[in-house]
Scaffold this motif. Structure first.
Motif, mmCIF file in Angstrom:
data_model
loop_
_atom_site.group_PDB
_atom_site.id
_atom_site.type_symbol
_atom_site.label_atom_id
_atom_site.label_comp_id
_atom_site.label_asym_id
_atom_site.label_seq_id
_atom_site.Cartn_x
_atom_site.Cartn_y
_atom_site.Cartn_z
ATOM 1 N N LEU A 224 0.526 21.293 -29.000
ATOM 2 C CA LEU A 224 -0.701 22.064 -28.828
ATOM 3 C C LEU A 224 -1.932 21.170 -28.911
ATOM 4 N N LYS A 225 -1.888 20.152 -29.779
ATOM 5 C CA LYS A 225 -3.024 19.239 -29.903
ATOM 6 C C LYS A 225 -3.180 18.363 -28.670
ATOM 7 N N GLU A 226 -2.099 18.163 -27.901
ATOM 8 C CA GLU A 226 -2.164 17.339 -26.687
ATOM 9 C C GLU A 226 -2.803 18.081 -25.512
ATOM 10 N N VAL A 227 -2.858 19.379 -25.599
ATOM 11 C CA VAL A 227 -3.419 20.164 -24.498
ATOM 12 C C VAL A 227 -4.933 20.027 -24.510
ATOM 13 N N TYR A 228 -5.488 19.731 -23.339
ATOM 14 C CA TYR A 228 -6.935 19.603 -23.198
ATOM 15 C C TYR A 228 -7.368 20.508 -22.058
ATOM 16 N N VAL A 229 -8.279 21.389 -22.330
ATOM 17 C CA VAL A 229 -8.769 22.320 -21.319
ATOM 18 C C VAL A 229 -10.209 21.963 -21.014
ATOM 19 N N ASP A 230 -10.470 21.732 -19.720
ATOM 20 C CA ASP A 230 -11.833 21.436 -19.278
ATOM 21 C C ASP A 230 -12.276 22.601 -18.401
ATOM 22 N N SER A 231 -13.216 23.369 -18.849
ATOM 23 C CA SER A 231 -13.665 24.542 -18.133
ATOM 24 C C SER A 231 -15.110 24.345 -17.702
ATOM 25 N N ARG A 232 -15.367 24.637 -16.440
ATOM 26 C CA ARG A 232 -16.730 24.516 -15.926
ATOM 27 C C ARG A 232 -17.086 25.772 -15.151
ATOM 28 N N ASP A 233 -18.311 26.187 -15.323
ATOM 29 C CA ASP A 233 -18.793 27.334 -14.563
ATOM 30 C C ASP A 233 -19.081 26.909 -13.137
ATOM 31 N N PRO A 234 -18.960 27.840 -12.177
ATOM 32 C CA PRO A 234 -19.344 27.493 -10.805
ATOM 33 C C PRO A 234 -20.839 27.210 -10.755
ATOM 34 N N PRO A 235 -21.276 26.403 -9.799
ATOM 35 C CA PRO A 235 -22.710 26.089 -9.729
ATOM 36 C C PRO A 235 -23.536 27.357 -9.524
ATOM 37 N N MET A 236 -24.692 27.352 -10.144
ATOM 38 C CA MET A 236 -25.577 28.507 -10.048
ATOM 39 C C MET A 236 -26.091 28.652 -8.625
ATOM 40 N N GLN A 237 -26.134 29.905 -8.154
ATOM 41 C CA GLN A 237 -26.669 30.170 -6.829
ATOM 42 C C GLN A 237 -28.162 30.433 -6.964
ATOM 43 N N VAL A 238 -28.927 29.764 -6.140
ATOM 44 C CA VAL A 238 -30.375 29.875 -6.212
ATOM 45 C C VAL A 238 -30.823 31.031 -5.335
ATOM 46 N N LYS A 239 -31.736 31.824 -5.862
ATOM 47 C CA LYS A 239 -32.291 32.925 -5.070
ATOM 48 C C LYS A 239 -33.332 32.372 -4.114
ATOM 49 N N ASP A 240 -33.294 32.887 -2.885
ATOM 50 C CA ASP A 240 -34.296 32.449 -1.909
ATOM 51 C C ASP A 240 -35.546 33.315 -2.047
ATOM 52 N N GLU A 241 -36.512 33.103 -1.178
ATOM 53 C CA GLU A 241 -37.787 33.807 -1.277
ATOM 54 C C GLU A 241 -37.626 35.312 -1.126
ATOM 55 N N GLY A 242 -36.613 35.745 -0.383
ATOM 56 C CA GLY A 242 -36.418 37.180 -0.168
ATOM 57 C C GLY A 242 -35.917 37.882 -1.407
ATOM 58 N N GLY A 243 -35.454 37.115 -2.393
ATOM 59 C CA GLY A 243 -34.998 37.731 -3.624
ATOM 60 C C GLY A 243 -33.500 37.978 -3.635
ATOM 61 N N SER A 244 -32.796 37.747 -2.548
ATOM 62 C CA SER A 244 -31.358 37.974 -2.539
ATOM 63 C C SER A 244 -30.628 36.662 -2.782
ATOM 64 N N ILE A 245 -29.446 36.737 -3.288
ATOM 65 C CA ILE A 245 -28.653 35.548 -3.571
ATOM 66 C C ILE A 245 -28.175 34.949 -2.251
ATOM 67 N N ALA A 246 -28.260 33.649 -2.142
ATOM 68 C CA ALA A 246 -27.837 32.976 -0.912
ATOM 69 C C ALA A 246 -26.342 33.179 -0.725
ATOM 70 N N SER A 247 -25.935 33.636 0.416
ATOM 71 C CA SER A 247 -24.526 33.885 0.696
ATOM 72 C C SER A 247 -24.188 33.287 2.057
ATOM 73 N N LYS A 248 -22.964 33.499 2.449
ATOM 74 C CA LYS A 248 -22.497 32.966 3.728
ATOM 75 C C LYS A 248 -23.314 33.594 4.855
ATOM 76 N N GLN A 249 -23.946 32.742 5.635
ATOM 77 C CA GLN A 249 -24.766 33.236 6.732
ATOM 78 C C GLN A 249 -23.858 33.702 7.864
ATOM 79 N N GLN A 250 -24.143 34.874 8.391
ATOM 80 C CA GLN A 250 -23.354 35.429 9.472
ATOM 81 C C GLN A 250 -24.189 35.393 10.745
ATOM 82 N N GLU A 251 -23.563 34.938 11.812
ATOM 83 C CA GLU A 251 -24.285 34.861 13.079
ATOM 84 C C GLU A 251 -24.318 36.244 13.715
#
Length: 182
Positions: A72-99
């Protein structure tokens, strides 16, 4: 005359309420004092092995296993949060742009859908392209329709093959002769 009807309706409601609430307390007491149904008896359950209050089991629970503790002492867990999504000027979260593409039709101006995602098509456009393909199959080929409406060629061929809204069949009544199709 109208006031007389209203008064009669109010009086009727009062009379109905009196009969509905008549002896309400004694009826409620009678329902509460009724014998409740008893639950079914519990069946005995056979437990395999020793009971939990056995001293051997309690000792096994409290004992530390050095081998497992070392693993159990040999186990190492590295946890990272996903990068923060920046809000654009419109106020909505940046998402996959759809054509989007502009629609080919639109007679209702404000009520029409002005843009449709690429790879999708509106019902009006489907009916129009099916009609064009039915009237002029040499001009409106599957390749041209796919290019014109930004749809996958495989989807257009299956649409032309299986979606048949203009096939109208008239079945004659049993007592009349059938009309020959022209």
């Amino acid at each position: 005359m109208l006031a007389g009807r209203c008064r009669t309706a109010v009086m009727g409601a009062r009379v109905t309420r009196v009969f509905r609430n008549f002896n309400l307390e004694s009826r409620a007491t009678r329902e509460i004092s009724k014998a409740k149904p008893t639950s079914a008896p519990r069946h005995p359950v056979a437990r395999p092995g020793p009971l939990p209050d056995d001293s051997k089991i309690q000792e096994e629970i409290r004992r530390k296993d050095d081998k497992l503790l070392g693993l159990l002492k040999e186990v190492y867990v590295d946890s990272r949060d996903p990068p923060m999504q920046v809000k654009d000027e419109g106020g909505s979260i940046a998402s996959k742009q759809q054509e989007y593409r502009l629609t080919k039709l639109g007679h209702l101006r404000d009520l029409d859908i002005s843009s449709i995602p690429k790879g999708k098509i509106s019902v009006v456009e489907v009916l129009t392209l099916l009609n064009n393909h039915q009237l002029f199959p040499q001009t409106w080929t599957a390749e041209k329709i796919a290019k014109e409406y930004s749809i996958d060629l495989k989807e257009v061929t299956s649409l032309l093959e299986f979606f048949i809204p203009f096939a109208v069949q008239i079945f004659p009544p049993k007592d009349r002769k059938a009309l020959k199709p022209s």
